[in-house]
Design a protein around this motif. Structure first.
Motif, PDB file in Angstrom:
ATOM      1  N   GLU A   1      20.876  18.916  19.823  1.00  0.00           N
ATOM      2  CA  GLU A   1      21.226  17.628  19.218  1.00  0.00           C
ATOM      3  C   GLU A   1      19.999  16.762  18.960  1.00  0.00           C
TER       4      GLU A   1
ATOM      5  N   ALA B   1      17.407  16.289  17.113  1.00  0.00           N
ATOM      6  CA  ALA B   1      16.748  16.731  15.884  1.00  0.00           C
ATOM      7  C   ALA B   1      15.348  16.131  15.704  1.00  0.00           C
TER       8      ALA B   1
ATOM      9  N   ARG C   1      12.544  26.487  21.436  1.00  0.00           N
ATOM     10  CA  ARG C   1      13.848  27.120  21.312  1.00  0.00           C
ATOM     11  C   ARG C   1      14.900  26.031  21.470  1.00  0.00           C
ATOM     12  N   ARG C   2      15.905  26.098  20.606  1.00  0.00           N
ATOM     13  CA  ARG C   2      16.945  25.079  20.630  1.00  0.00           C
ATOM     14  C   ARG C   2      18.113  25.485  21.512  1.00  0.00           C
ATOM     15  N   GLY C   3      18.639  24.540  22.252  1.00  0.00           N
ATOM     16  CA  GLY C   3      19.914  24.721  22.941  1.00  0.00           C
ATOM     17  C   GLY C   3      21.027  24.459  21.942  1.00  0.00           C
ATOM     18  N   ALA C   4      22.282  24.562  22.395  1.00  0.00           N
ATOM     19  CA  ALA C   4      23.368  24.400  21.438  1.00  0.00           C
ATOM     20  C   ALA C   4      24.565  23.674  22.031  1.00  0.00           C
ATOM     21  N   GLY C   5      24.281  22.667  22.876  1.00  0.00           N
ATOM     22  CA  GLY C   5      25.368  21.818  23.326  1.00  0.00           C
ATOM     23  C   GLY C   5      26.013  22.236  24.631  1.00  0.00           C
TER      24      GLY C   5
ATOM     25  N   SER D   1      20.027  31.445  28.534  1.00  0.00           N
ATOM     26  CA  SER D   1      20.198  30.948  27.170  1.00  0.00           C
ATOM     27  C   SER D   1      18.974  31.281  26.310  1.00  0.00           C
ATOM     28  N   LEU D   2      17.795  31.125  26.908  1.00  0.00           N
ATOM     29  CA  LEU D   2      16.553  31.466  26.196  1.00  0.00           C
ATOM     30  C   LEU D   2      16.519  32.938  25.807  1.00  0.00           C
TER      31      LEU D   2
ATOM     32  N   GLY E   1      18.934  34.502  24.787  1.00  0.00           N
ATOM     33  CA  GLY E   1      19.912  34.721  23.725  1.00  0.00           C
ATOM     34  C   GLY E   1      21.307  35.051  24.222  1.00  0.00           C
TER      35      GLY E   1
ATOM     36  N   TYR F   1      15.977  35.198  19.730  1.00  0.00           N
ATOM     37  CA  TYR F   1      16.043  34.282  18.586  1.00  0.00           C
ATOM     38  C   TYR F   1      17.487  34.019  18.141  1.00  0.00           C
ATOM     39  N   LEU F   2      18.446  34.571  18.884  1.00  0.00           N
ATOM     40  CA  LEU F   2      19.841  34.461  18.447  1.00  0.00           C
ATOM     41  C   LEU F   2      20.290  33.020  18.202  1.00  0.00           C
ATOM     42  N   LEU F   3      20.032  32.132  19.164  1.00  0.00           N
ATOM     43  CA  LEU F   3      20.479  30.743  18.981  1.00  0.00           C
ATOM     44  C   LEU F   3      19.770  30.079  17.803  1.00  0.00           C
ATOM     45  N   GLU F   4      18.482  30.374  17.658  1.00  0.00           N
ATOM     46  CA  GLU F   4      17.724  29.814  16.531  1.00  0.00           C
ATOM     47  C   GLU F   4      18.344  30.264  15.204  1.00  0.00           C
TER      48      GLU F   4
ATOM     49  N   HIS G   1      21.728  28.494  14.611  1.00  0.00           N
ATOM     50  CA  HIS G   1      21.529  27.106  14.152  1.00  0.00           C
ATOM     51  C   HIS G   1      21.166  27.073  12.675  1.00  0.00           C
ATOM     52  N   GLU G   2      20.222  27.909  12.341  1.00  0.00           N
ATOM     53  CA  GLU G   2      19.679  27.930  10.989  1.00  0.00           C
ATOM     54  C   GLU G   2      20.779  28.283   9.973  1.00  0.00           C
TER      55      GLU G   2
ATOM     56  N   MET H   1      28.034  23.368  20.063  1.00  0.00           N
ATOM     57  CA  MET H   1      27.524  22.963  18.751  1.00  0.00           C
ATOM     58  C   MET H   1      27.848  23.993  17.664  1.00  0.00           C
ATOM     59  N   LEU H   2      28.183  25.206  18.113  1.00  0.00           N
ATOM     60  CA  LEU H   2      28.413  26.274  17.145  1.00  0.00           C
ATOM     61  C   LEU H   2      29.903  26.456  16.883  1.00  0.00           C
TER      62      LEU H   2
ATOM     63  N   SER I   1      22.361  15.531  11.511  1.00  0.00           N
ATOM     64  CA  SER I   1      21.302  15.430  12.525  1.00  0.00           C
ATOM     65  C   SER I   1      20.837  13.991  12.736  1.00  0.00           C
TER      66      SER I   1
END
Ligand code: FMN
Ligand code: SF4
Ligand code: FES
Lengths: 418, 154
Positions: free
Chosen positions: A128, A130, A165-169, A182-183, A185, B22-25, B28-29, B67-68, B136
């Motif tokens: 979140e 950004a 690396r982005r998290g996702a909530g 999480s890192l 994947g 890189y899965l989460l990246e 997101h993309e 978020m996904l 965003s």
């Protein structure tokens, strides 16, 4: 009147966060130069000496963790991970650092990397955020351009690079071992401790995990020395802390002060007191996984040790102020809803427990005084069982707000005159 | 597979090493570039192929992270913070105002496909509660008026 002392936020609002030159002009990357001339043990010894404790919530001695990770093996692959998943309700300090002075984090991370002899660094930023992601990425690019990152950094022979690396909530992904999952994947399910990240971290390799604010303190400590740092704040949790103030205040916001500041000074000198002429009722310290303090704690100093003596927590430094007109059960209800939502469901005590205690508190206000007393004690029992049997610290957390609320506000909870 | 995806998905995937971390990246993309802000079944297949992992693994990850989404959403995603601070200061009013004004249920998408309204946990903007994000961008100190104004931006 108490004053701010800015160490982690020394450049915040002073320099342009997108200009590496302005950061360099403000002594930026000098601590890195000094570190690269020193031995690796020289760095973690300095951090140990400074007494710096982790700013992510647990308050673990930072230098000790570095030393353990450094000494676990000599030539193996190691990583530094920065925890920028900031998700504790009421907390927004890491966002401020990343948005206003990203190089401070990056410099701290390179120094940490050098001290444990790591090859790669990862900054795990919550999805979140950004603007934080944008600013930190820009800063990484610039640092590479100026050869502070990459191979043979400043001619020292040390190679190190950083990726975002982005998290996702997921709040739970802020927990260090879950963050590593999480890192890699995967879904954010916690790993069982031990082994600790220092032994078996990312991809099974020794890994140093630190919070953004912790790392942003590295450059000034290395540059000015442990003795200077230790002279600030309380004995057992020296230095400064960024406090994020929110709720019923005239001036909510972020303030960095020595840890020797009192709760009352934070609320009245910085927060400007309670808004709309109301009176203070409670402060929730450390977010959802935190504790409720009443007015009898306004003179307590905000060091980890001092708060702990009073059964309170510093946590991430969040202070949510609640005025006299609010119903604390409603606040508690939203905290328990938060835990219910963020529980990953991997273990039964937490999966069932978080749902159960949330349901029990929802009908609390409709109950008779006697039933309230009974229900609350039942909830406390249940949270106690969860604390003992849950797999990870999330399920062990609801007891904190529940117990402190009961200890400090039981009259309020069971009185009929609401 | 829609025309945009076929080309763009491959373009996006090409940017990422074939390594699972890189899965989460990637997710997101792809989600950010999808006009419906979601991960389609076709994309899940393409990702699984790129990273050489099972589709079920990708579904598992999409399903876990809030978020996904594996379901199509609106062009603009409104995430309203409903964590303790915002809740105390007035997120319920924000949610009511938005859902009424946009004639949509929480979690739903407007009939014109322009907005989806979701609730989320603390956005780290608690000193300006109540807060929300549209795509965003972060907004705070929300009132009925400021909500009406910000909707006009989209
Ligand atoms: C549920 C949960 C969420 C957490 N979230 C965060 C977080 O968002 N940021 C953070 O730095 N630490 C968080 N922590 C603490 C980390 O597990 C870990 O202690 C910390 O990253 C260590 O860094 P430090 O020693 O520099 O504080 C969380 C812990 C738990 C149990
Ligand atoms: S305590 Fe809760 S969050 Fe932690 S593993 Fe168990 S169910 Fe998951
Ligand atoms: S509680 Fe809403 S932004 Fe933090």
């Amino acid at each position: 009147m108490a004053k701010e002392v800015r160490i982690a936020l020394r450049n915040s609002g002073v320099i342009n966060p997108e200009s590496i030159d302005e950061y360099i002009n403000a002594d930026g990357y000098q601590a890195l130069r000094k570190s690269l001339r020193s031995s690796q043990s020289g760095i973690y010894d300095e951090i140990i000496e400074s007494g710096l404790r982790g700013r992510g919530g647990a308050g673990f001695p930072t230098g000790t963790k570095e030393k353990t990770t450094a000494l676990i093996c000599a030539d193996c692959e190691k990583y530094v991970v920065c925890n920028a998943d900031e998700g504790e309700p009421g907390t927004f300090k890491d966002r401020v650092i990343m948005e206003t002075d990203p190089h401070s984090l990056i410099e701290g991370m390179i120094i940490a990397g050098y001290s444990i002899n790591a090859t790669r660094g990862f900054i795990y930023i919550r999805g979140e955020y950004a603007l934080s992601i944008e600013r930190v990425q820009h800063a990484i690019n610039k640092a590479r351009e100026y050869k502070f990152l990459g191979t043979n950094i400043l001619g020292s022979g040390f190679d190190f690079d950083i990726e975002i690396r982005r998290g996702a909530g997921s709040y739970l992904c802020g927990e260090e071992l879950t963050l590593l999952e999480s890192l890699e994947g995967k879904r954010g399910y916690p790993r069982i401790k031990p082994p600790y990240p220092a032994e078996k971290g990312l991809w099974g390799k020794p890994t140093l995990i630190n919070n953004v604010e912790t790392l942003a303190n590295f450059p000034p400590i290395i540059l000015n020395g442990a003795v200077w740092y230790k002279s600030i704040g309380t004995d057992k949790s020296p230095g400064t802390k960024i406090f994020t103030l929110s709720g019923d205040l005239c001036n909510p916001g972020y303030y960095e002060t020595p840890t020797s500041i009192t709760l009352g000074e934070l609320i009245y000198d910085f927060g400007g007191g309670i808004r709309n002429g109301k009176r203070f009722k409670a402060a929730l310290l450390g977010g959802a996984a935190g504790t409720f303090a009443s007015d009898k704690f306004l003179d307590v100093q905000m060091g980890y040790d001092k708060l702990k003596e009073q059964g309170l927590t510093l946590g991430s430094g969040a202070i949510v102020v609640i005025d006299e007109t609010r119903d604390l059960i409603e606040t508690l209800e939203s905290i328990l809803k938060f835990f219910k939502h963020e529980s990953c469901g991997k273990c039964i005590p937490c999966r069932i427990g978080t749902t159960q205690i949330y349901h029990d508190i929802c009908c609390f206000n409709e109950m008779s005084v006697i039933d309230r007393d009974k229900t609350y004690k039942n909830i406390l029992n249940q949270a106690e069982v969860m604390a003992k049997t849950s797999l990870c610290p999330l399920g062990q957390s609801p007891i904190l707000p529940l117990k402190s609320l009961w200890q400090n506000f039981s009259d309020d909870l069971v009185s009929t005159s609401k | 597979m829609g025309k945009w995806t076929c080309l763009m998905v491959n373009e996006i995937l090409k940017k990422f090493p074939k390594s699972k971390d890189y899965l989460l990246e990637i997710l997101h993309e792809l989600q950010n570039n999808d006009p419906k802000q979601y991960i389609s079944a076709e994309n899940i297949r393409a990702i699984a192929q790129h990273l050489n992992i099972c589709q079920s693994q990708v579904y598992g990850v999409v399903g876990y992270y809030s978020m996904l989404s594996a379901k199509p959403r609106g062009k603009n995603l409104i995430r309203v913070c409903n964590s303790p601070v915002c809740k105390m200061i007035g997120s319920e009013h924000t949610i009511n105002h938005l859902t009424k004004k946009l004639k949509v249920q929480l979690g739903g998408t407007t009939t014109d496909g322009k907005f989806t309204v979701e609730e989320c946990e603390c956005l780290g903007n608690c000193s300006q509660a109540p807060s929300l994000m549209v795509n965003s961008k972060l907004y705070g100190n929300l009132t009925s008026e400021s909500l009406d104004d910000l909707l006009k931006e989209f």
